[in-house]
Design a protein around this motif. Structure first.
Motif, PDB file in Angstrom:
ATOM      1  N   UNK A  60       0.906  -1.162   0.061  1.00 52.79           N
ATOM      2  CA  UNK A  60       0.027   0.001  -0.108  1.00 52.79           C
ATOM      3  C   UNK A  60       0.923   1.184  -0.195  1.00 52.79           C
ATOM      4  N   UNK A  61       1.895   1.207   0.886  1.00 49.09           N
ATOM      5  CA  UNK A  61       2.870   2.241   0.896  1.00 49.09           C
ATOM      6  C   UNK A  61       3.473   2.721  -0.619  1.00 49.09           C
ATOM      7  N   UNK A  62       3.889   1.367  -1.054  1.00 47.18           N
ATOM      8  CA  UNK A  62       4.598   1.481  -2.297  1.00 47.18           C
ATOM      9  C   UNK A  62       3.695   2.181  -3.501  1.00 47.18           C
ATOM     10  N   UNK A  63       2.545   1.761  -3.314  1.00 46.54           N
ATOM     11  CA  UNK A  63       1.628   2.456  -4.396  1.00 46.54           C
ATOM     12  C   UNK A  63       1.240   3.891  -4.049  1.00 46.54           C
ATOM     13  N   UNK A  64       1.359   4.252  -2.827  1.00 42.92           N
ATOM     14  CA  UNK A  64       1.167   5.847  -2.235  1.00 42.92           C
ATOM     15  C   UNK A  64       2.388   6.469  -2.909  1.00 42.92           C
ATOM     16  N   UNK A  65       3.498   5.812  -3.041  1.00 41.15           N
ATOM     17  CA  UNK A  65       4.610   6.596  -3.238  1.00 41.15           C
ATOM     18  C   UNK A  65       5.066   6.716  -4.880  1.00 41.15           C
ATOM     19  N   UNK A  66       4.226   5.881  -5.765  1.00 43.84           N
ATOM     20  CA  UNK A  66       4.442   5.912  -7.123  1.00 43.84           C
ATOM     21  C   UNK A  66       4.076   7.043  -7.655  1.00 43.84           C
ATOM     22  N   UNK A  67       4.796   7.855  -8.618  1.00 37.90           N
ATOM     23  CA  UNK A  67       4.375   9.201  -9.238  1.00 37.90           C
ATOM     24  C   UNK A  67       3.172   9.075  -9.990  1.00 37.90           C
ATOM     25  N   UNK A  68       2.276  10.033 -10.170  1.00 38.79           N
ATOM     26  CA  UNK A  68       1.198  10.052 -10.659  1.00 38.79           C
ATOM     27  C   UNK A  68       1.350  10.280 -12.302  1.00 38.79           C
ATOM     28  N   UNK A  69       1.220   9.162 -13.085  1.00 39.46           N
ATOM     29  CA  UNK A  69       1.765   9.544 -14.507  1.00 39.46           C
ATOM     30  C   UNK A  69       0.350   9.469 -15.395  1.00 39.46           C
ATOM     31  N   UNK A  70       0.118  10.419 -16.302  1.00 37.86           N
ATOM     32  CA  UNK A  70      -1.074  10.519 -16.999  1.00 37.86           C
ATOM     33  C   UNK A  70      -0.710   9.955 -18.341  1.00 37.86           C
ATOM     34  N   UNK A  71      -1.894   9.442 -19.041  1.00 40.81           N
ATOM     35  CA  UNK A  71      -1.705   8.933 -20.283  1.00 40.81           C
ATOM     36  C   UNK A  71      -1.304  10.158 -21.155  1.00 40.81           C
ATOM     37  N   UNK A  72      -0.892   9.938 -22.382  1.00 41.21           N
ATOM     38  CA  UNK A  72      -0.566  10.919 -23.632  1.00 41.21           C
ATOM     39  C   UNK A  72      -1.758  11.279 -24.129  1.00 41.21           C
ATOM     40  N   UNK A  73      -2.091  12.483 -23.892  1.00 35.61           N
ATOM     41  CA  UNK A  73      -3.148  13.117 -24.769  1.00 35.61           C
ATOM     42  C   UNK A  73      -2.826  13.777 -26.142  1.00 35.61           C
ATOM     43  N   UNK A  74      -3.435  12.755 -26.998  1.00 38.70           N
ATOM     44  CA  UNK A  74      -3.083  13.277 -28.189  1.00 38.70           C
ATOM     45  C   UNK A  74      -4.204  14.106 -29.092  1.00 38.70           C
ATOM     46  N   UNK A  75      -3.606  15.406 -29.482  1.00 42.97           N
ATOM     47  CA  UNK A  75      -4.245  16.521 -30.130  1.00 42.97           C
ATOM     48  C   UNK A  75      -5.365  15.819 -31.138  1.00 42.97           C
ATOM     49  N   UNK A  76      -6.446  16.387 -31.164  1.00 43.90           N
ATOM     50  CA  UNK A  76      -7.774  16.077 -32.111  1.00 43.90           C
ATOM     51  C   UNK A  76      -7.123  16.302 -33.515  1.00 43.90           C
ATOM     52  N   UNK A  77      -7.279  15.332 -34.604  1.00 41.62           N
ATOM     53  CA  UNK A  77      -6.745  15.781 -35.879  1.00 41.62           C
ATOM     54  C   UNK A  77      -7.626  16.718 -36.359  1.00 41.62           C
ATOM     55  N   UNK A  78      -7.148  17.886 -37.092  1.00 43.27           N
ATOM     56  CA  UNK A  78      -7.984  18.656 -37.962  1.00 43.27           C
ATOM     57  C   UNK A  78      -8.367  18.263 -39.025  1.00 43.27           C
ATOM     58  N   UNK A  79      -9.863  18.204 -39.346  1.00 40.07           N
ATOM     59  CA  UNK A  79     -10.636  17.860 -40.425  1.00 40.07           C
ATOM     60  C   UNK A  79     -11.238  19.057 -41.115  1.00 40.07           C
ATOM     61  N   UNK A  80     -10.991  19.375 -42.444  1.00 38.36           N
ATOM     62  CA  UNK A  80     -11.917  20.043 -43.219  1.00 38.36           C
ATOM     63  C   UNK A  80     -12.433  19.387 -44.311  1.00 38.36           C
ATOM     64  N   UNK A  81     -13.871  19.817 -44.380  1.00 35.77           N
ATOM     65  CA  UNK A  81     -14.367  19.227 -45.404  1.00 35.77           C
ATOM     66  C   UNK A  81     -15.308  20.101 -46.252  1.00 35.77           C
ATOM     67  N   UNK A  82     -15.158  20.035 -47.591  1.00 34.70           N
ATOM     68  CA  UNK A  82     -15.953  20.805 -48.386  1.00 34.70           C
ATOM     69  C   UNK A  82     -17.033  20.115 -48.857  1.00 34.70           C
ATOM     70  N   UNK A  83     -18.149  20.779 -49.019  1.00 35.76           N
ATOM     71  CA  UNK A  83     -19.649  20.145 -49.578  1.00 35.76           C
ATOM     72  C   UNK A  83     -19.628  19.534 -50.749  1.00 35.76           C
ATOM     73  N   UNK A  84     -20.583  18.503 -51.087  1.00 36.24           N
ATOM     74  CA  UNK A  84     -20.447  17.759 -52.471  1.00 36.24           C
ATOM     75  C   UNK A  84     -21.213  18.520 -53.312  1.00 36.24           C
ATOM     76  N   UNK A  85     -20.610  18.599 -54.525  1.00 30.59           N
ATOM     77  CA  UNK A  85     -21.526  19.384 -55.485  1.00 30.59           C
ATOM     78  C   UNK A  85     -21.939  18.364 -56.675  1.00 30.59           C
ATOM     79  N   UNK A  86     -22.722  19.000 -57.415  1.00 26.54           N
ATOM     80  CA  UNK A  86     -23.337  18.357 -58.554  1.00 26.54           C
ATOM     81  C   UNK A  86     -22.232  18.325 -59.924  1.00 26.54           C
ATOM     82  N   UNK A  87     -21.493  17.266 -60.429  1.00 23.89           N
ATOM     83  CA  UNK A  87     -20.860  17.287 -61.490  1.00 23.89           C
ATOM     84  C   UNK A  87     -21.259  18.001 -62.756  1.00 23.89           C
TER      85      UNK A  87
END
Length: 723
Positions: free
Chosen positions: A474-501
């Motif tokens: 229990x003491x060993x768990x308490x002494x472990x540093x608090x690590x966080x999962x790597x937060x990846x930035x959300x991928x940027x997506x741009x989308x142009x509307x569909x058009x009639x050929x």
């Protein structure tokens, strides 16, 4: 302290109890740290000025006297030397040997006696009452705010670029040592800059918190990060000294265009070197005085000789040629260098501002998107010039090729912190990827270890034989540093509307020529242009500024009519035109949802949010006023507004201005997959390589297609720069 208190009361009889206790508490808590009267004045001088309207000299003398009392070099009111008092309590003299073993056997009974030997006590009456201190500080703050509100001197207002202080603000921790070095007339002569543990906020939104920034002299730093995270705000904070840096460091932020007047472009650049101007001015004064006295004053002759020596050291004679070379590299012809500054447009005046900054060589040069105002030829020249920059450079840029060429270090703004990386952008990407992989592996390994240990604890929690082992785990768990999962930035997506050929032909320009009809004798901007485009076209138009790129786009979209030649356009062709001009003309007082609602009324709110979401303007961003958005976010709103009209042919004039690197990559992917035709004017090499299959070059009165694409065009420009 009693003597100090009596002295304060005698000098300031009107001081109220709260401020009195506040001053007394500061003196008591910091008496061991004070080294001279100046430090005492820094600590309590402002409070004493608030209490009574005494001259600064008198208050400083009072602080010197208080220091003498604190250090015991003068007698207190009771006649006893203060230095003779023990600061941590009274000494106890033992009158017989002490047997510690016997005392320990009856510890509870002898605890007071042991304490009297080993523990010195402090008189609690000397402590500062926390509540009183809080009240005193609040009262002092109110007085200071009232005083600031009555101050009509604008030079004392600590705002950013004449903006109100409630829009952007900064706070910063500064060590006592650094404060002392600054206050003692700049004994700190280092050119390195360290800004530690600082916060930056825009309104209620925190942009940076507990961040650190170190700029080593002679290094070139590229500041990157997503749109809206505060890069431009940070540069303004540094240039306006709202974030404190050594006072002797000269900072220049290229943000405002040069004011237009009769000064020539070349002289405007030369005047930016204040040292050179001062030397020339003093030389002229001395020459006039020597002529007036007939050359008989040896003192004036000696001073003039020193001025000549300083001019030689500063290479004053070479300045005009150096300024001319900088202007030429930024696109100013020899003829244009003699034009008055008022004859130039806003974009060219921004180039002049950049030329002045490069010529004056400040200790720290701050550049915000310097490539936005330049054509490809000028960008290549600037990249080469900055590679030999002699002082410190901090540049915000989203030009991928520029970031690979110029910086020696990358500063990555993410999660309200600034991460430093050695190398250019390409090296940054590799290092960042490795860091994230290592951090994620470390996190996963720790999570597995935690799970394994927790399983042991849960299994033997109630086993008496394993109690000590369980407690150890229990003491060993308490002494472990608090690590966080790597937060990846959300991928940027741009989308142009569909058009009639549409079936071809879609767009054709046949032998088109154009000139502005200001005079019948005016030169043609271009002649004999033949251009064919379909919905599959990905055409990029390049060329120097002023060569006619934007004019050609206006002819294609019908804003201008050709002087000669014909244009054939499909009857169902609908253009979507984007330029920085459209971004600047957005209604800044409304939010993006309201903007679309005003232009295209009658749709549900969800539909407007969906349109904005296609260009990365989602969540709270869609409800913020447009004026509070960053330049890149405004550009995305302009994209959404353009596409709300459902165009089937996109004409884009410099669409990457202010977009971050991820958004430029996303724009390239979106243009490759959209069903509309594309004609693009851009100086961003990365986007051109991502999108374009045809390269058209404006210049020398024509528009011609180049075989070999951008690589061939770059070779042509590099040869011109070497010539």
């Amino acid at each position: 302290m009693a003597a100090c208190g009596d002295y304060i009361r005698s000098q300031f009889p009107t001081i109220d109890d709260e401020l009195y206790h506040y001053v007394e508490g500061i003196l008591d808590s910091s008496k061991d740290d004070f080294e001279d009267g100046e430090e005492v004045y820094e600590a309590i001088g402002q409070v004493l000025h608030e209490v009574a309207d005494k001259p600064e000299k008198e208050v400083r003398q009072i602080c010197e006297t208080l220091l003498a009392m604190l250090k015991g070099t003068t007698n207190g009111g009771d006649g006893e030397n203060i230095h003779e008092k023990r600061q941590n309590g009274m000494n106890k003299v033992l009158n017989a040997p002490v047997h510690l073993g016997a005392m320990a056997a009856t510890l509870e009974e002898q605890v007071e006696q042991i304490k009297s030997i080993w523990v010195t006590t402090r008189d609690d009456t000397m402590k500062v009452d926390a509540k009183k201190l809080e009240k005193a500080e609040a009262k002092l703050q109110q007085k200071q705010e009232k005083r600031t509100g009555q101050d009509s001197n604008p030079s004392k207002n600590n705002s950013i670029g004449n903006q109100s202080s409630d829009t952007a603000s900064a706070s910063q921790m500064m060590s006592k040592k650094e404060s002392r070095m600054e206050s003692k007339g700049g004994t700190n002569k280092t050119q390195d800059i360290r800004i530690e543990n600082f916060d930056v906020a825009y309104g209620d939104r925190v942009l940076l918190q507990g961040a650190d920034l170190t700029l080593a002299f002679g290094r070139r730093y590229g500041l990157i990060g997503r749109n809206g995270l505060g890069k431009t705000t940070l540069l303004r904070m540094i240039s306006n000294k709202q974030l404190r840096i050594p006072s002797h460091v000269r900072v220049l932020h290229v943000e405002q265009e040069v004011a237009g007047d009769e000064t020539s472009a070349l002289n405007s650049v030369l005047e930016s070197d204040t040292e050179r101007s001062a030397l020339l001015s003093r030389e002229a004064e001395l020459q006039a005085l020597i002529e007036k006295e007939g050359g008989k004053n040896d003192t004036l002759g000696e001073e003039l000789a020193k001025v000549y020596e300083a001019m030689q050291t500063a290479e004053v004679e070479k300045a005009p040629s150096r300024a001319g070379a900088i202007l030429s590299g930024l696109g100013f012809s020899v003829e244009r260098q003699s034009w008055p500054t008022k004859a130039f447009s806003g974009g060219w005046r921004m180039r002049l501002a950049l030329a002045r900054a490069l010529f004056s060589r400040p200790d720290l040069l701050l550049l915000d998107e310097p490539t936005n105002m330049l054509d490809i030829k000028a960008i290549l020249w600037l990249e080469k010039y900055l590679q030999c920059w002699p002082t410190t450079l901090l540049v915000v840029s989203h030009d991928r090729n520029f970031l690979d060429t110029v910086p020696t270090d990358i500063l990555y703004l993410k999660g309200q912190k600034i991460e430093a990386y050695k190398g250019n952008y390409e090296q940054f990407e590799k290092t960042k990827g490795e860091r994230e992989k290592n951090a994620q592996r470390e996190y996963e390994a720790q999570q597995a270890k935690r799970a394994h240990v927790q399983e042991f604890i849960d299994r033997f929690r109630y086993n008496a034989n394993r109690a000590s082992s369980v407690q150890s785990k229990i003491k060993m768990l308490e002494k472990l540093p608090e690590l966080k999962a790597v937060e990846k930035e959300a991928e940027v997506t741009l989308r142009f509307p569909d058009v009639i050929p549409l079936s071809p032909p879609i767009l054709q320009l046949n032998e088109v020529s154009f000139r502005y009809e200001t005079s019948k004798n005016s030169d043609y901007i271009f002649t004999g242009v033949n251009l064919t485009a379909t919905l599959q076209s990905r055409i990029c138009i390049v060329g120097e500024n002023g060569a006619g790129k934007t004019t050609l786009l206006k002819i294609i979209t019908g804003t201008l009519s050709p002087t000669r030649g014909t244009i054939h356009i499909h009857r169902n062709l609908k253009f979507g035109y984007f330029s920085q001009h459209h971004v600047d003309q957005l209604d800044m007082t409304v939010c993006p949802v309201e903007l679309l609602q005003n232009h295209f009324p009658g749709k549900p709110t969800e539909e407007y949010r969906r349109m904005l979401g296609s260009f990365g303007v989602s969540g709270d961003l869609a409800l913020q006023t447009i004026c509070s958005l960053s330049g890149g976010q405004k550009s995305r709103v302009a994209f959404a507004l353009m596409c709300a009209a459902m165009p089937n042919f996109l004409v884009l004039d410099e669409p990457t201005n202010h977009l971050d690197i991820e958004s430029i990559e996303a724009l390239g992917r979106a243009l490759n997959t959209c069903q509309a035709g594309v004609i693009l004017v851009s100086h961003d090499e990365r986007l051109i390589r991502l999108v374009c299959t045809e390269l058209w070059v404006c210049g020398q009165g024509s528009v011609r297609c180049i075989e070999g694409g951008f690589d061939e065009y770059r070779k042509i420009i590099e040869k011109e720069l070497e010539a």
